[in-house]
Design a protein around this motif. Structure first.
Motif, PDB file in Angstrom:
ATOM      1  N   LEU A   1       1.398  18.962  22.526  1.00 50.25           N
ATOM      2  CA  LEU A   1       2.287  19.129  23.693  1.00 50.25           C
ATOM      3  C   LEU A   1       1.230  19.213  25.030  1.00 50.25           C
ATOM      4  O   LEU A   1       1.923  18.573  26.167  1.00 50.25           O
ATOM      5  N   ALA A   2      -0.091  19.454  24.951  1.00 56.60           N
ATOM      6  CA  ALA A   2      -0.722  19.438  26.393  1.00 56.60           C
ATOM      7  C   ALA A   2      -0.643  17.889  26.871  1.00 56.60           C
ATOM      8  O   ALA A   2      -0.598  17.427  28.046  1.00 56.60           O
ATOM      9  N   VAL A   3      -1.109  16.969  25.732  1.00 56.81           N
ATOM     10  CA  VAL A   3      -1.142  15.675  25.997  1.00 56.81           C
ATOM     11  C   VAL A   3       0.015  15.076  26.627  1.00 56.81           C
ATOM     12  O   VAL A   3       0.276  14.228  27.635  1.00 56.81           O
ATOM     13  N   SER A   4       1.092  15.476  26.136  1.00 58.41           N
ATOM     14  CA  SER A   4       2.522  14.988  26.352  1.00 58.41           C
ATOM     15  C   SER A   4       2.859  15.432  27.778  1.00 58.41           C
ATOM     16  O   SER A   4       3.531  14.888  28.677  1.00 58.41           O
ATOM     17  N   LEU A   5       2.469  16.694  28.154  1.00 56.98           N
ATOM     18  CA  LEU A   5       2.629  17.406  29.446  1.00 56.98           C
ATOM     19  C   LEU A   5       1.785  16.537  30.426  1.00 56.98           C
ATOM     20  O   LEU A   5       2.355  16.591  31.621  1.00 56.98           O
ATOM     21  N   PHE A   6       0.495  16.143  29.858  1.00 62.81           N
ATOM     22  CA  PHE A   6      -0.172  15.236  31.099  1.00 62.81           C
ATOM     23  C   PHE A   6       0.645  13.998  31.270  1.00 62.81           C
ATOM     24  O   PHE A   6       0.489  13.573  32.595  1.00 62.81           O
TER      25      PHE A   6
ATOM     26  N   LEU B   1      -1.610  10.907  20.766  1.00 61.50           N
ATOM     27  CA  LEU B   1      -1.346   9.725  21.569  1.00 61.50           C
ATOM     28  C   LEU B   1       0.007   9.249  21.520  1.00 61.50           C
ATOM     29  O   LEU B   1       0.514   8.910  22.327  1.00 61.50           O
ATOM     30  N   PRO B   2       0.454   8.798  20.283  1.00 59.37           N
ATOM     31  CA  PRO B   2       1.918   8.277  20.310  1.00 59.37           C
ATOM     32  C   PRO B   2       3.178   8.969  20.821  1.00 59.37           C
ATOM     33  O   PRO B   2       3.760   8.457  21.425  1.00 59.37           O
ATOM     34  N   THR B   3       2.841  10.357  20.625  1.00 62.49           N
ATOM     35  CA  THR B   3       4.042  11.289  21.135  1.00 62.49           C
ATOM     36  C   THR B   3       3.849  11.337  22.827  1.00 62.49           C
ATOM     37  O   THR B   3       4.823  11.249  23.313  1.00 62.49           O
ATOM     38  N   ALA B   4       2.647  11.238  23.219  1.00 66.65           N
ATOM     39  CA  ALA B   4       2.449  11.109  24.508  1.00 66.65           C
ATOM     40  C   ALA B   4       2.854   9.915  25.165  1.00 66.65           C
ATOM     41  O   ALA B   4       3.456   9.826  26.227  1.00 66.65           O
TER      42      ALA B   4
ATOM     43  N   PHE C   1       7.971  15.830  17.730  1.00 66.99           N
ATOM     44  CA  PHE C   1       6.879  16.671  17.293  1.00 66.99           C
ATOM     45  C   PHE C   1       7.160  16.862  15.548  1.00 66.99           C
ATOM     46  O   PHE C   1       6.423  16.955  15.026  1.00 66.99           O
ATOM     47  N   ALA C   2       8.281  16.635  15.131  1.00 69.05           N
ATOM     48  CA  ALA C   2       8.568  16.899  13.613  1.00 69.05           C
ATOM     49  C   ALA C   2       7.775  15.519  12.760  1.00 69.05           C
ATOM     50  O   ALA C   2       7.783  15.846  11.790  1.00 69.05           O
ATOM     51  N   HIS C   3       7.726  14.630  13.696  1.00 69.72           N
ATOM     52  CA  HIS C   3       7.341  13.505  12.932  1.00 69.72           C
ATOM     53  C   HIS C   3       5.582  13.167  13.204  1.00 69.72           C
ATOM     54  O   HIS C   3       5.167  12.115  12.669  1.00 69.72           O
ATOM     55  N   VAL C   4       4.968  14.118  13.727  1.00 67.76           N
ATOM     56  CA  VAL C   4       3.373  14.236  13.782  1.00 67.76           C
ATOM     57  C   VAL C   4       2.903  14.776  12.757  1.00 67.76           C
ATOM     58  O   VAL C   4       2.979  15.702  12.335  1.00 67.76           O
ATOM     59  N   GLY C   5       2.255  13.901  11.873  1.00 67.48           N
ATOM     60  CA  GLY C   5       1.437  14.387  10.784  1.00 67.48           C
ATOM     61  C   GLY C   5       0.107  15.127  11.379  1.00 67.48           C
ATOM     62  O   GLY C   5      -0.811  14.410  11.979  1.00 67.48           O
ATOM     63  N   LEU C   6      -0.049  16.301  11.140  1.00 67.19           N
ATOM     64  CA  LEU C   6      -1.062  17.255  11.840  1.00 67.19           C
ATOM     65  C   LEU C   6      -2.416  16.850  11.050  1.00 67.19           C
ATOM     66  O   LEU C   6      -2.640  17.614   9.798  1.00 67.19           O
ATOM     67  N   VAL C   7      -3.149  15.876  11.660  1.00 68.48           N
ATOM     68  CA  VAL C   7      -4.395  15.748  10.841  1.00 68.48           C
ATOM     69  C   VAL C   7      -5.430  16.936  11.371  1.00 68.48           C
ATOM     70  O   VAL C   7      -5.436  17.372  12.389  1.00 68.48           O
ATOM     71  N   PRO C   8      -6.405  17.329  10.548  1.00 67.12           N
ATOM     72  CA  PRO C   8      -6.764  16.762   9.405  1.00 67.12           C
ATOM     73  C   PRO C   8      -6.123  17.342   7.855  1.00 67.12           C
ATOM     74  O   PRO C   8      -6.287  17.167   6.883  1.00 67.12           O
ATOM     75  N   ALA C   9      -5.140  18.379   8.144  1.00 68.52           N
ATOM     76  CA  ALA C   9      -4.284  19.036   7.158  1.00 68.52           C
ATOM     77  C   ALA C   9      -3.429  18.045   6.381  1.00 68.52           C
ATOM     78  O   ALA C   9      -3.321  18.028   5.405  1.00 68.52           O
ATOM     79  N   GLN C  10      -3.161  17.053   7.323  1.00 62.63           N
ATOM     80  CA  GLN C  10      -2.138  16.084   6.810  1.00 62.63           C
ATOM     81  C   GLN C  10      -2.514  14.551   7.002  1.00 62.63           C
ATOM     82  O   GLN C  10      -3.419  14.596   8.018  1.00 62.63           O
TER      83      GLN C  10
ATOM     84  N   VAL D   1       3.877   5.105  10.241  1.00 62.98           N
ATOM     85  CA  VAL D   1       5.271   4.327  10.822  1.00 62.98           C
ATOM     86  C   VAL D   1       5.897   5.264  11.749  1.00 62.98           C
ATOM     87  O   VAL D   1       6.364   4.747  12.841  1.00 62.98           O
ATOM     88  N   ALA D   2       5.725   6.573  11.459  1.00 57.67           N
ATOM     89  CA  ALA D   2       6.359   7.301  12.661  1.00 57.67           C
ATOM     90  C   ALA D   2       5.495   7.147  14.055  1.00 57.67           C
ATOM     91  O   ALA D   2       6.214   7.003  15.044  1.00 57.67           O
ATOM     92  N   ALA D   3       4.295   6.944  13.980  1.00 63.23           N
ATOM     93  CA  ALA D   3       3.579   6.737  15.111  1.00 63.23           C
ATOM     94  C   ALA D   3       3.774   5.440  15.855  1.00 63.23           C
ATOM     95  O   ALA D   3       4.249   5.177  17.135  1.00 63.23           O
ATOM     96  N   ALA D   4       4.219   4.204  14.919  1.00 61.79           N
ATOM     97  CA  ALA D   4       4.727   3.033  15.325  1.00 61.79           C
ATOM     98  C   ALA D   4       5.853   3.119  16.149  1.00 61.79           C
ATOM     99  O   ALA D   4       6.232   2.254  17.059  1.00 61.79           O
ATOM    100  N   VAL D   5       6.906   3.770  15.250  1.00 61.19           N
ATOM    101  CA  VAL D   5       8.188   4.016  15.979  1.00 61.19           C
ATOM    102  C   VAL D   5       8.105   4.625  17.366  1.00 61.19           C
ATOM    103  O   VAL D   5       8.781   4.319  18.605  1.00 61.19           O
ATOM    104  N   MET D   6       7.355   5.571  17.517  1.00 63.03           N
ATOM    105  CA  MET D   6       7.096   6.191  18.555  1.00 63.03           C
ATOM    106  C   MET D   6       6.802   5.492  19.609  1.00 63.03           C
ATOM    107  O   MET D   6       6.940   5.397  21.017  1.00 63.03           O
ATOM    108  N   VAL D   7       5.567   4.886  19.577  1.00 58.61           N
ATOM    109  CA  VAL D   7       4.949   3.741  20.427  1.00 58.61           C
ATOM    110  C   VAL D   7       5.949   2.800  20.967  1.00 58.61           C
ATOM    111  O   VAL D   7       5.876   2.227  22.157  1.00 58.61           O
TER     112      VAL D   7
END
Length: 555
Positions: A378-383, A459-462, A513-522, A527-533
């Protein structure tokens, strides 16, 4: 010889010249349009904040009832979280959090008090100093408008904006089922912070010589006030510091848990003094100047001026430093409590609800740290949204002059994406490094590479929001910032709300935000990152094509 049958035309009475500050034209006759213009200028910011206040006020108590349906669950939550240092840092001192009212006062009051402080500061600086920087104040004072009327109109518009936030929070709490009187008190606590910080912003606008300097000065003061509240809530023996900050006064008001209405005298008196001093100082200084000394000249420093890209990076130095410092401090502090969170007594249903956000179980340090990186995203997206506002500001101030040089439109806009991406990457990796340092300091073993990957995963979401915001800037420049911030706010809050309400999966998938795999737990989701980018890049190309065809807007 004069013809006696011709009569001389009657003399046309001339209107006396109005004295400064006198007459209908310099009084209430212009007040309404001035207030209306100020409200229109601030409508995007007000709507976004009001949406945040309404949704957050509703979600927190409803989510608490849903997550903790039984009294035993609520007592277990209170035992596990009431004394957690990291949560006190964010939300303040809890009272009766085993009840819905106490939990709402803690979570809603703690977060929205900080948001209200930001709103009040931004609103005051925009309504005072930014008007001078744009040259609009000069034009108004050249007509039938006095400084007193200008400031009265600005303060009235700010009060109306704070009133909108109060109404939004009050409505969210009442719809969530909280008592009407207590809801009004909790909304008033946040509003009191907003008006006090508006007073700080108004005073900063008189002391500083520019909008940027006023924001820096007011932001520094607000940061100190937040630090005082944090120290009061996290360090034993420093509770008296709450009486030195409006954020502490909002806590001491104790809405929904034994209200103390007399505490409201503090923000009322302090705000009145701040506004009175600011108004008095405004009458004694020149337009466009500040009371604090400023350097009118400096030795030339030609570095980073060879291209529009390097110039943008140079201009973002102060903003980037502030973001890096803030993110580093918060992630380090939150990382240090990862061990204590893992041993908290958290009911099973709470674990299941948090796991729906994709972080897994917060009973493990890895799950807790992954949960934190949802908010780093969220913070990087707001930036990225901040960068859209900078584009609009640069166009309004000096883009015409720059394009008179051998600089193309497309080169200028494309060159702004590079420093934005570099800065966002620096913030994301700093968050990972700081979280690792904090977790390591508390004895938690976690690989630095995994937390750096978690930072890069934001970064992909941002990039998606940067591209969409740039497209909005190219099509509707005046509304670009509101579009960018609105997209981020709506999609992030829907991610939180949707996880609690359990809607159909396709509806929840509408938010990136539903397509972000929260590393390191996930694991990372390529694929989702490539689509957003990809969407961000397509939107950026659309922004370039549209920007080449439209006229510049300087006001």
């Amino acid at each position: 010889m004069t013809d006696p049958t011709v009569t001389a035309p009657p003399a046309v009475p001339t209107a006396p010249r109005s004295r400064p500050g006198a007459g209908h034209g310099r009084g209430g006759g212009v007040m309404v349009p001035l207030v209306g213009r100020a409200l229109r200028d601030a409508r995007t910011r007000t709507v976004v904040f009001a949406y945040l206040f309404a949704v957050y006020s509703y979600v927190q108590p409803v989510g608490y009832r849903h997550t903790y349906p039984e009294a035993a669950d609520r007592l277990a939550f209170a035992r596990g979280f009431a004394d957690n240092t990291g949560l006190r840092l964010l939300y303040g001192q809890p009272h009766q959090i085993q009840t819905v009212a106490g939990y709402a006062a803690w979570r809603v009051g703690g977060v929205l008090a900080i948001a209200a402080a930001v709103f009040g500061l931004l609103a005051a600086v925009r309504a005072t100093r930014a008007e001078e920087d744009s040259g609009r104040t000069d034009l108004l004072l050249a007509g039938p408008v006095s400084r007193r009327i200008l400031h009265t109109a600005a303060y009235t518009a700010i009060a109306a904006g704070v009133g909108a936030l109060w109404l939004a929070e009050f409505a969210g709490l009442v719809v969530a089922g909280l008592p009407v009187a207590g809801s009004a008190c909790l909304a008033t606590a946040a509003a009191s912070v907003a008006v006090t910080c508006a007073g700080i912003g108004a005073l900063a606008g008189q002391l500083a010589a520019s909008r940027r300097a006023a924001l820096a000065f007011g932001g520094a003061v607000t940061g100190v006030l937040l630090l005082l509240r944090v120290l009061a809530d996290t360090v034993a023996g420093l509770g008296w510091l709450r009486w030195l900050t409006p954020l502490g006064w909002a806590e001491q008001l104790r809405p929904l848990t034994g209200a103390r209405p007399l505490v409201l005298l503090l923000p009322v008196v302090v705000t009145g003094v701040l506004l009175a001093v600011a108004t008095r100082l405004a009458r004694g200084r020149d337009i466009g100047a500040g009371l604090l000394p400023s350097r009118d000249s400096a030795d030339p420093w030609p570095h980073l001026l060879r291209s529009t890209t390097s110039q943008a990076l140079r201009g973002q130095g102060g903003v980037l430093t502030a973001w890096l410092g803030t993110v580093a401090i918060f992630m380090f502090v939150l990382g240090t409590v990862s061990h204590s969170i893992s041993s908290a007594d958290v009911p099973q249903n709470v674990q299941r609800e948090i796991a729906k956000l994709g972080s897994g179980s917060i009973l493990t340090p890895t799950g807790y740290l992954a949960f934190l990186f949802l908010f780093v995203t969220l913070a990087v997206s707001l930036f990225a949204c901040v960068q859209i506002g900078v584009l609009r500001q640069d166009e309004a101030q000096h883009l015409e002059t720059l394009l008179a040089q051998p600089v193309s439109r497309g080169g200028w806009l494309a060159g702004r994406f590079v420093p934005a991406g570099v800065a966002a990457t620096a913030i994301a990796l700093t968050a990972g490094l700081a979280a690792w340092a904090g977790a390591t300091a508390s004895g938690v073993r976690v690989a630095l590479s995994s937390l750096l990957e978690a930072g890069a995963n934001t970064l992909p979401t941002a990039g998606l929001f940067l591209g969409l915001g740039a497209l909005g800037y190219a099509l509707v420049p005046r509304a670009a910032s509101g579009i960018a911030y609105g997209l981020v706010a709506v999609t992030f809050l829907w991610q939180l709300v949707g996880s609690l309400l359990s809607p159909p999966r396709w509806l929840l998938d509408l938010t990136p935000f539903a397509h972000v795999g929260l590393v390191p737990a996930q694991p990372f989701r390529p694929v989702a990152a490539a689509v957003m980018v990809g969407i961000g890049l397509l939107a950026g190309l659309g922004a370039l094509a549209s920007f080449l065809r439209r006229d510049l807007t300087t006001t």
